[in-house]
Scaffold this motif. Structure first.
Motif, PDB file in Angstrom:
ATOM      1  N   PHE A  77      29.363 115.348  74.434  1.00 42.90           N
ATOM      2  CA  PHE A  77      29.859 116.534  75.133  1.00 42.90           C
ATOM      3  C   PHE A  77      31.351 116.735  74.881  1.00 42.90           C
ATOM      4  O   PHE A  77      31.798 117.838  74.562  1.00 42.90           O
ATOM      5  N   HIS A 106      24.135 123.925  78.257  1.00 41.80           N
ATOM      6  CA  HIS A 106      23.023 122.975  78.289  1.00 41.80           C
ATOM      7  C   HIS A 106      22.197 123.130  79.566  1.00 41.80           C
ATOM      8  O   HIS A 106      20.963 123.046  79.528  1.00 41.80           O
ATOM      9  N   SER A 165      14.467 128.453  73.843  1.00 43.92           N
ATOM     10  CA  SER A 165      15.693 127.791  73.392  1.00 43.92           C
ATOM     11  C   SER A 165      16.392 128.607  72.310  1.00 43.92           C
ATOM     12  O   SER A 165      17.619 128.756  72.324  1.00 43.92           O
ATOM     13  N   TYR A 225      18.241 123.691  79.624  1.00 48.80           N
ATOM     14  CA  TYR A 225      17.334 122.602  79.982  1.00 48.80           C
ATOM     15  C   TYR A 225      16.821 122.628  81.418  1.00 48.80           C
ATOM     16  O   TYR A 225      15.729 122.126  81.681  1.00 48.80           O
ATOM     17  N   SER A 255      25.942 110.355  75.407  1.00 52.33           N
ATOM     18  CA  SER A 255      25.830 111.782  75.713  1.00 52.33           C
ATOM     19  C   SER A 255      27.164 112.350  76.179  1.00 52.33           C
ATOM     20  O   SER A 255      27.554 113.457  75.777  1.00 52.33           O
TER      21      SER A 255
END
Length: 237
Positions: free
Chosen positions: A98, A145, A197, A149, A94
């Motif tokens: 990024f 993000h 989203s 989220y 992850s």
């Protein structure tokens, strides 16, 4: 499309709202005029991600490879497929995503906006510009993000807490009814999450171009994107 700026990809388009057809036509002509540069910029993150996946796979399978030609030891295999290994691999992967895609989005935004202004840039120039401000672009990706989220996770946590409380309050006899309402709630939340989203991604669709072109901070570029996409979300979608 008789607009000279639309017909000639080297000529910048006037700063005015464009129709959906003008946007597609301009994009096609810019892609054709700068095909190698734009495709080259897009190919780099794909290659890097494939290399990252291959490296993670290699790290996981090294203990088994070392045992050849002998019979592989199941305990060694299970050790490398433990939850801790998968969680660590997910975190590393992850973080790489990024970093790689924050630089890529900045480079792509720089090259495409310069191309739209009639200026040619090389792949190296685009990535060099992105790398000089990697901290800002990485923070922009993280903020976007988080904006998507964190509310979703908070809502799901509340639903999970409500389900647990309902189970204990209503008792075992009402567990079937509780599960029905829980599943129904999750389905509705899933649809709500999709809509939320999409709206957020449309709201921040121009955050990277604004950050690159106008040299704004991460938070300021998100605010700028919210203003620029006002009344244009349908065409962007």
């Amino acid at each position: 499309m008789n607009d000279p700026a639309t017909l000639n990809p080297s000529a910048p388009m006037p700063a005015a709202p464009k129709t959906f057809g003008q946007i597609l036509d301009r994009t096609y002509r810019l892609m054709r005029a700068h095909f190698k540069t734009l495709v080259g910029i897009a190919a780099i993150p794909s290659i890097l991600m494939l290399l990252a996946i291959a490296l993670l796979e290699l790290i996981i399978w090294i203990p088994m490879i070392r045992q050849f030609p002998q019979q592989p030891n199941p305990e060694a295999l299970l050790h490398n497929f433990s939850p801790a290994v998968f969680i660590l691999s997910f975190i590393v992967y992850s973080l790489l995503c990024f970093v790689i895609f924050s630089v890529y989005l900045a480079a792509a935004s720089y090259a495409s906006t310069r191309a739209d202004a009639g200026v040619k840039v090389t792949i190296g120039e685009a990535y060099s510009h992105a790398w000089q401000r990697i901290g800002r672009y990485l923070w922009l990706v993280v903020l976007m993000h988080l904006y998507i989220y964190v509310p979703i996770v908070a809502v799901l946590a509340l639903v999970g807490l409500a389900a647990v409380l309902l189970h204990f309050v209503a008792g075992v006899g009402a567990s079937t009814l509780s599960m029905f309402f829980l599943v129904l709630t999750l389905v509705l939340l899933y649809l709500g999450v999709l809509v939320y989203s999409i709206l957020i991604m449309l709201r921040f669709a121009l955050a990277f171009p604004a950050c690159v072109v106008e040299d704004l901070s991460a938070w300021a570029s998100m605010q700028r994107s919210a203003k620029l996409t006002r009344g244009a979300k349908g065409r962007i979608f």
